[in-house]
Design a protein around this motif. Sequence first.
Motif, PDB file in Angstrom:
ATOM      1  N   THR A  63       1.763   5.499   8.341  1.00 47.01           N
ATOM      2  CA  THR A  63       2.565   6.286   7.401  1.00 47.01           C
ATOM      3  C   THR A  63       2.527   7.773   7.739  1.00 47.01           C
ATOM      4  N   SER A  64       1.988   8.112   8.894  1.00 44.92           N
ATOM      5  CA  SER A  64       1.828   9.527   9.251  1.00 44.92           C
ATOM      6  C   SER A  64       3.165  10.262   9.390  1.00 44.92           C
ATOM      7  N   GLY A  65       4.221   9.549   9.726  1.00 41.01           N
ATOM      8  CA  GLY A  65       5.520  10.204   9.882  1.00 41.01           C
ATOM      9  C   GLY A  65       6.447  10.011   8.702  1.00 41.01           C
ATOM     10  N   ASP A  66       5.924   9.470   7.608  1.00 41.28           N
ATOM     11  CA  ASP A  66       6.786   9.133   6.472  1.00 41.28           C
ATOM     12  C   ASP A  66       7.456  10.338   5.822  1.00 41.28           C
ATOM     13  N   ALA A  67       6.760  11.454   5.739  1.00 45.89           N
ATOM     14  CA  ALA A  67       7.343  12.638   5.100  1.00 45.89           C
ATOM     15  C   ALA A  67       8.611  13.082   5.830  1.00 45.89           C
ATOM     16  N   LYS A  68       8.590  13.027   7.154  1.00 43.39           N
ATOM     17  CA  LYS A  68       9.777  13.420   7.928  1.00 43.39           C
ATOM     18  C   LYS A  68      10.909  12.420   7.743  1.00 43.39           C
ATOM     19  N   VAL A  69      10.577  11.128   7.741  1.00 42.90           N
ATOM     20  CA  VAL A  69      11.614  10.114   7.553  1.00 42.90           C
ATOM     21  C   VAL A  69      12.277  10.295   6.191  1.00 42.90           C
ATOM     22  N   SER A 100       0.866  -1.187   0.000  1.00 47.57           N
ATOM     23  CA  SER A 100       0.000   0.000   0.000  1.00 47.57           C
ATOM     24  C   SER A 100       0.896   1.228   0.000  1.00 47.57           C
ATOM     25  N   PRO A 101       0.471   2.327  -0.620  1.00 50.04           N
ATOM     26  CA  PRO A 101       1.316   3.518  -0.737  1.00 50.04           C
ATOM     27  C   PRO A 101       1.435   4.285   0.573  1.00 50.04           C
ATOM     28  N   GLY A 102       2.555   4.989   0.683  1.00 49.56           N
ATOM     29  CA  GLY A 102       2.770   5.866   1.833  1.00 49.56           C
ATOM     30  C   GLY A 102       2.777   7.307   1.364  1.00 49.56           C
ATOM     31  N   VAL A 103       3.975   7.899   1.296  1.00 49.32           N
ATOM     32  CA  VAL A 103       4.129   9.306   0.900  1.00 49.32           C
ATOM     33  C   VAL A 103       5.033   9.386  -0.326  1.00 49.32           C
ATOM     34  N   SER A 104       4.754  10.319  -1.217  1.00 51.90           N
ATOM     35  CA  SER A 104       5.590  10.537  -2.393  1.00 51.90           C
ATOM     36  C   SER A 104       6.042  11.996  -2.418  1.00 51.90           C
ATOM     37  N   THR A 105       7.345  12.221  -2.599  1.00 56.45           N
ATOM     38  CA  THR A 105       7.905  13.571  -2.698  1.00 56.45           C
ATOM     39  C   THR A 105       8.736  13.656  -3.978  1.00 56.45           C
ATOM     40  N   ASP A 106       9.282  14.818  -4.254  1.00 50.96           N
ATOM     41  CA  ASP A 106      10.102  14.970  -5.451  1.00 50.96           C
ATOM     42  C   ASP A 106      11.325  14.058  -5.415  1.00 50.96           C
ATOM     43  N   TYR A 107      11.816  13.776  -4.221  1.00 49.54           N
ATOM     44  CA  TYR A 107      13.072  13.029  -4.099  1.00 49.54           C
ATOM     45  C   TYR A 107      12.915  11.621  -3.531  1.00 49.54           C
ATOM     46  N   GLY A 108      11.687  11.213  -3.190  1.00 51.02           N
ATOM     47  CA  GLY A 108      11.547   9.893  -2.610  1.00 51.02           C
ATOM     48  C   GLY A 108      10.122   9.385  -2.516  1.00 51.02           C
ATOM     49  N   VAL A 109       9.996   8.187  -1.965  1.00 51.18           N
ATOM     50  CA  VAL A 109       8.693   7.549  -1.849  1.00 51.18           C
ATOM     51  C   VAL A 109       8.739   6.533  -0.715  1.00 51.18           C
ATOM     52  N   SER A 110       7.595   6.300  -0.092  1.00 52.34           N
ATOM     53  CA  SER A 110       7.507   5.283   0.954  1.00 52.34           C
ATOM     54  C   SER A 110       6.312   4.383   0.669  1.00 52.34           C
ATOM     55  N   TRP A 111       6.357   3.180   1.203  1.00 53.34           N
ATOM     56  CA  TRP A 111       5.242   2.261   1.053  1.00 53.34           C
ATOM     57  C   TRP A 111       5.341   1.181   2.136  1.00 53.34           C
ATOM     58  N   VAL A 112       4.258   0.443   2.298  1.00 51.81           N
ATOM     59  CA  VAL A 112       4.185  -0.596   3.321  1.00 51.81           C
ATOM     60  C   VAL A 112       3.751  -1.899   2.678  1.00 51.81           C
ATOM     61  N   SER A 159       2.554  -9.169   9.695  1.00 49.96           N
ATOM     62  CA  SER A 159       3.920  -8.757   9.384  1.00 49.96           C
ATOM     63  C   SER A 159       3.869  -7.427   8.647  1.00 49.96           C
ATOM     64  N   ILE A 160       4.688  -6.479   9.100  1.00 56.26           N
ATOM     65  CA  ILE A 160       4.761  -5.151   8.473  1.00 56.26           C
ATOM     66  C   ILE A 160       6.189  -4.909   7.992  1.00 56.26           C
ATOM     67  N   ASP A 161       6.322  -4.522   6.744  1.00 54.06           N
ATOM     68  CA  ASP A 161       7.624  -4.177   6.168  1.00 54.06           C
ATOM     69  C   ASP A 161       7.464  -2.769   5.595  1.00 54.06           C
ATOM     70  N   HIS A 162       7.950  -1.771   6.319  1.00 53.37           N
ATOM     71  CA  HIS A 162       7.767  -0.364   5.949  1.00 53.37           C
ATOM     72  C   HIS A 162       9.051   0.114   5.268  1.00 53.37           C
ATOM     73  N   ARG A 163       8.929   0.661   4.071  1.00 53.77           N
ATOM     74  CA  ARG A 163      10.098   1.027   3.272  1.00 53.77           C
ATOM     75  C   ARG A 163      10.094   2.501   2.882  1.00 53.77           C
ATOM     76  N   TYR A 164      11.280   3.063   2.884  1.00 49.37           N
ATOM     77  CA  TYR A 164      11.468   4.480   2.547  1.00 49.37           C
ATOM     78  C   TYR A 164      12.641   4.566   1.569  1.00 49.37           C
ATOM     79  N   LEU A 165      12.442   5.194   0.423  1.00 50.83           N
ATOM     80  CA  LEU A 165      13.486   5.249  -0.592  1.00 50.83           C
ATOM     81  C   LEU A 165      13.658   6.682  -1.089  1.00 50.83           C
ATOM     82  N   VAL A 166      14.897   7.163  -1.133  1.00 52.91           N
ATOM     83  CA  VAL A 166      15.169   8.520  -1.624  1.00 52.91           C
ATOM     84  C   VAL A 166      16.371   8.510  -2.563  1.00 52.91           C
ATOM     85  N   GLN A 167      16.427   9.514  -3.417  1.00 47.33           N
ATOM     86  CA  GLN A 167      17.533   9.664  -4.366  1.00 47.33           C
ATOM     87  C   GLN A 167      18.213  11.013  -4.191  1.00 47.33           C
TER      88      GLN A 167
END
Length: 258
Positions: A242-248, A189-201, A214-222
Amino acid sequence: MSDRWRREGGMAGAADAMRRGRRRSLRARGGVAVLGVAAIGGALGVTATLGGLAGGAKAVAAADAPTTPTTSTQSAPPARGDGLLAANLWPGYSLAHWDPEPTNLPATQSIGSMINHCDTDPADLGKYSFPVTGAKQWGTTYITAIRADAEEDLFVFADASHAAAFLADARGAGTAKSCSTGPAAQVPSPGVSTDYGVSWVVRQQDGGVDHLPSIDHRYLVQSGNRVALLRAMQFGTDFESTSGDAKVLADLQAALEK
């Protein structure tokens, strides 16, 4: 994800030990390959390699090389900072007090897509892989009390355009279809998307340990030619929000730019 890191340890039973082996052997969980890769390693067949759960990664080592990860000759820190996010900024730190350590990785030529490509012919996995020139990983011990662990992977690409292509592909990970049904199905399921990254669960209703989810929470940035992938995993639901994903994502990006 191999047994590498576990300095402390004692798992709470055979089921936990089995799942730990699955994760740390190259976390092919959820289709993402994550250098946990190394995780993901094993899934490709030749020594541990990085790649998505679909595979797609290729190891530099010869096919008859031992499968136990060895120190990589290409894991020297990049010219800039190493990209490691301070542990106290990792998601879930208040519960886990993460203490990541460097992981020895086999030399890696490519990493697989973060998207789980269902029913892909092994011969076609190459089209879902991305060439890299280097990779590093930091992982934590499995914390039995909360049944969780975490890791950060750093991928170095030939140039910024190749890194951007990898990020662009990863933006679809949160909306990809599940490759199975039932309680054990891995459902993204989607989390947060920014210009430089994205998160999902990636969730499983039954993660295989005491019927816990089981939860596998992922955060990816470039940043430039580098990509950082941070993962927090648990048999439980403490890391599901995913409420804190933007900060992460912002913190991870700042660390990667140093």
